[in-house]
Design a protein around this motif. Structure first.
Motif, PDB file in Angstrom:
ATOM      1  N   MET A   1       0.851  -1.192   0.000  1.00 33.14           N
ATOM      2  CA  MET A   1       0.000   0.000   0.000  1.00 33.14           C
ATOM      3  C   MET A   1       0.885   1.239   0.000  1.00 33.14           C
ATOM      4  SD  MET A   1      -3.471   0.525   1.989  1.00 33.14           S
ATOM      5  CE  MET A   1      -3.126   0.997   3.659  1.00 33.14           C
ATOM      6  N   SER A   2       0.719   2.035  -0.995  1.00 31.99           N
ATOM      7  CA  SER A   2       1.591   3.211  -1.101  1.00 31.99           C
ATOM      8  C   SER A   2       1.123   4.291  -0.134  1.00 31.99           C
ATOM      9  CB  SER A   2       1.587   3.742  -2.515  1.00 31.99           C
ATOM     10  OG  SER A   2       0.359   4.371  -2.763  1.00 31.99           O
ATOM     11  N   ILE A   3       1.986   5.279   0.034  1.00 34.15           N
ATOM     12  CA  ILE A   3       1.663   6.338   0.988  1.00 34.15           C
ATOM     13  C   ILE A   3       0.561   7.234   0.434  1.00 34.15           C
ATOM     14  CG2 ILE A   3       3.325   8.078   0.262  1.00 34.15           C
ATOM     15  CD1 ILE A   3       4.085   8.082   3.319  1.00 34.15           C
ATOM     16  N   LEU A   4       0.443   7.238  -0.903  1.00 32.66           N
ATOM     17  CA  LEU A   4      -0.628   8.038  -1.499  1.00 32.66           C
ATOM     18  C   LEU A   4      -1.997   7.455  -1.170  1.00 32.66           C
ATOM     19  CD1 LEU A   4      -0.720  10.532  -3.226  1.00 32.66           C
ATOM     20  CD2 LEU A   4      -0.852   9.106  -5.226  1.00 32.66           C
ATOM     21  N   THR A   5      -2.090   6.115  -1.161  1.00 34.98           N
ATOM     22  CA  THR A   5      -3.354   5.470  -0.806  1.00 34.98           C
ATOM     23  C   THR A   5      -3.725   5.795   0.634  1.00 34.98           C
ATOM     24  OG1 THR A   5      -2.452   3.691  -2.134  1.00 34.98           O
ATOM     25  CG2 THR A   5      -4.555   3.307  -1.104  1.00 34.98           C
ATOM     26  N   ILE A   6      -2.718   5.743   1.512  1.00 35.83           N
ATOM     27  CA  ILE A   6      -2.991   6.074   2.917  1.00 35.83           C
ATOM     28  C   ILE A   6      -3.487   7.509   3.028  1.00 35.83           C
ATOM     29  CG2 ILE A   6      -1.955   6.248   5.199  1.00 35.83           C
ATOM     30  CD1 ILE A   6       0.055   4.203   4.370  1.00 35.83           C
ATOM     31  N   PHE A   7      -2.861   8.407   2.260  1.00 36.46           N
ATOM     32  CA  PHE A   7      -3.305   9.809   2.301  1.00 36.46           C
ATOM     33  C   PHE A   7      -4.743   9.942   1.827  1.00 36.46           C
ATOM     34  CE2 PHE A   7      -4.074  13.639  -0.182  1.00 36.46           C
ATOM     35  CZ  PHE A   7      -4.014  14.571   0.821  1.00 36.46           C
ATOM     36  N   TYR A   8      -5.091   9.251   0.720  1.00 41.44           N
ATOM     37  CA  TYR A   8      -6.455   9.387   0.208  1.00 41.44           C
ATOM     38  C   TYR A   8      -7.472   8.855   1.198  1.00 41.44           C
ATOM     39  CZ  TYR A   8      -4.989  10.911  -4.383  1.00 41.44           C
ATOM     40  OH  TYR A   8      -4.475  11.636  -5.404  1.00 41.44           O
ATOM     41  N   ILE A   9      -7.166   7.703   1.836  1.00 41.93           N
ATOM     42  CA  ILE A   9      -8.104   7.150   2.815  1.00 41.93           C
ATOM     43  C   ILE A   9      -8.279   8.106   3.990  1.00 41.93           C
ATOM     44  CG2 ILE A   9      -8.434   5.268   4.453  1.00 41.93           C
ATOM     45  CD1 ILE A   9      -7.039   3.452   2.452  1.00 41.93           C
ATOM     46  N   LEU A  10      -7.132   8.642   4.468  1.00 43.67           N
ATOM     47  CA  LEU A  10      -7.192   9.535   5.626  1.00 43.67           C
ATOM     48  C   LEU A  10      -7.920  10.828   5.275  1.00 43.67           C
ATOM     49  CD1 LEU A  10      -6.143   9.188   8.436  1.00 43.67           C
ATOM     50  CD2 LEU A  10      -4.084  10.370   7.815  1.00 43.67           C
TER      51      LEU A  10
ATOM     52  N   ILE B   8       3.273  12.710  -2.203  1.00 45.41           N
ATOM     53  CA  ILE B   8       1.887  13.158  -2.217  1.00 45.41           C
ATOM     54  C   ILE B   8       1.746  14.471  -2.978  1.00 45.41           C
ATOM     55  CG2 ILE B   8       0.006  13.909  -0.746  1.00 45.41           C
ATOM     56  CD1 ILE B   8       0.916  11.945   1.283  1.00 45.41           C
ATOM     57  N   GLY B   9       2.632  15.393  -2.709  1.00 45.07           N
ATOM     58  CA  GLY B   9       2.530  16.680  -3.379  1.00 45.07           C
ATOM     59  C   GLY B   9       1.751  17.665  -2.547  1.00 45.07           C
ATOM     60  N   ILE B  10       2.174  18.934  -2.612  1.00 50.01           N
ATOM     61  CA  ILE B  10       1.540  19.961  -1.790  1.00 50.01           C
ATOM     62  C   ILE B  10       0.120  20.252  -2.278  1.00 50.01           C
ATOM     63  CG2 ILE B  10       2.442  21.888  -3.153  1.00 50.01           C
ATOM     64  CD1 ILE B  10       2.450  21.884   0.610  1.00 50.01           C
ATOM     65  N   GLU B  11      -0.158  19.965  -3.574  1.00 52.01           N
ATOM     66  CA  GLU B  11      -1.472  20.327  -4.130  1.00 52.01           C
ATOM     67  C   GLU B  11      -2.583  19.559  -3.434  1.00 52.01           C
ATOM     68  OE1 GLU B  11       1.841  20.099  -6.924  1.00 52.01           O
ATOM     69  OE2 GLU B  11       0.591  18.468  -6.193  1.00 52.01           O
ATOM     70  N   ASN B  12      -2.331  18.267  -3.153  1.00 56.65           N
ATOM     71  CA  ASN B  12      -3.379  17.473  -2.519  1.00 56.65           C
ATOM     72  C   ASN B  12      -3.714  18.017  -1.142  1.00 56.65           C
ATOM     73  OD1 ASN B  12      -3.871  15.641  -4.521  1.00 56.65           O
ATOM     74  ND2 ASN B  12      -2.142  14.358  -3.950  1.00 56.65           N
TER      75      ASN B  12
END
Lengths: 169, 106
Positions: A1-10, B8-12
């Motif tokens: 699970m990438s960190i981007l997925t964790i960010f989207y869930i959070l 992630i990027g600052i935009e998100n």
């Protein structure tokens, strides 16, 4: 699970609990959802590796502020689901204002360019508790002291305001 | 420790904060219950704090986090005073519906 997925869930959790806080009929449910929202924001701080702010956020918001709000709700016996004065016009205008505000701010930020093209990690420690303590007590010594004065004044003011005034009537 | 802004990027984070702030503003306009309006104000404060921390990480500078710390202190003081005002309003009018507070209207 990438960190981007964790960010989207959070992020989805934060937005959902924030929205449920606003639209819940029962104030107790709103308060519970707000606690969840605060915990997820603390999770965002942890993802930034800002440990100090994450801990302070949980202690101050989920600990102090939410206990205060819940205590007030219980004290005033507001945990019933009545919302007086259902004014449809004000609700429609609130929804329109919400849409317009979100549209304008997103449209403003969607075309912005980052000032740093390729993001590089400098490697130095800038947000551990040790460094933050040094910054707080060296450069920001006077504001730190004034924050304590502010909290003292707020405490005295809260006691004075909520004291039952017998001299008026 | 790898910096998460590379992935992630600052935009998100900007979009998340903007949406959270809009939800807070919507709550202040939509609800008539004063306690829910207080909670919405807290949501707005949280959105701004989150963006400050994001840019503090972006610039790799501790000043933004110190500012968030002071903002949290001010938020705690604001909630204490505001809730005591609410308690005295409730004691005088018997409800915390803000539409009842029209005494100053000419």
């Amino acid at each position: 699970m990438s960190i981007l997925t964790i960010f989207y869930i959070l992020a989805a959790f934060t937005l959902a609990t924030g929205f449920l806080t606003v639209v819940s009929k029962n104030p107790i449910h709103s308060a519970i959802y707000l606690v969840l929202c605060f915990f997820s924001v603390a999770g965002h701080y942890l993802m930034f590796n800002a440990q100090f702010l994450s801990l302070v956020h949980i202690i101050v918001y989920a600990g102090a502020i939410m206990v205060l709000i819940l205590f007030t709700i219980m004290l005033m016996n507001l945990n019933k689901e009545n919302e007086p004065n259902k004014n449809l016009l004000s609700k429609i205008s609130a929804a329109i204002a919400f849409g317009l505000l979100g549209f304008v701010m997103l449209a403003t930020f969607i075309k912005t360019m980052p000032i740093i093209d390729t993001y590089k990690q400098s490697g130095q420690d800038y947000q551990s508790i040790k460094v933050l303590g040094k910054v707080l007590l060296n450069e920001y010594m006077v504001p730190f002291e004034f924050a304590s004065v502010l909290l003292l004044v707020a405490m005295i003011g809260a006691v004075l305001l909520s004291k039952k005034s017998t001299s008026i009537q | 420790m790898q910096n998460i802004l590379e992935q992630i990027g600052i935009e998100n984070y900007i979009y998340l904060s903007v949406l959270l702030f809009c939800i807070g503003a919507f709550g202040v306009l939509y609800r008539r219950n004063a306690i829910i309006m207080f909670m919405s104000i807290e949501i707005m404060l949280n959105a701004v704090n989150l963006l400050l921390v994001a840019f503090s990480t972006y610039h790799q500078d501790a000043q933004g986090q110190v500012f968030v710390f002071f903002s949290m202190a001010v938020a705690a003081a604001e909630v204490a005073v505001g809730l005591s005002i609410l308690v005295s309003i409730f004691r005088n009018t018997g409800s915390i519906d803000i539409d009842n507070l029209k005494n100053l209207k000419g």
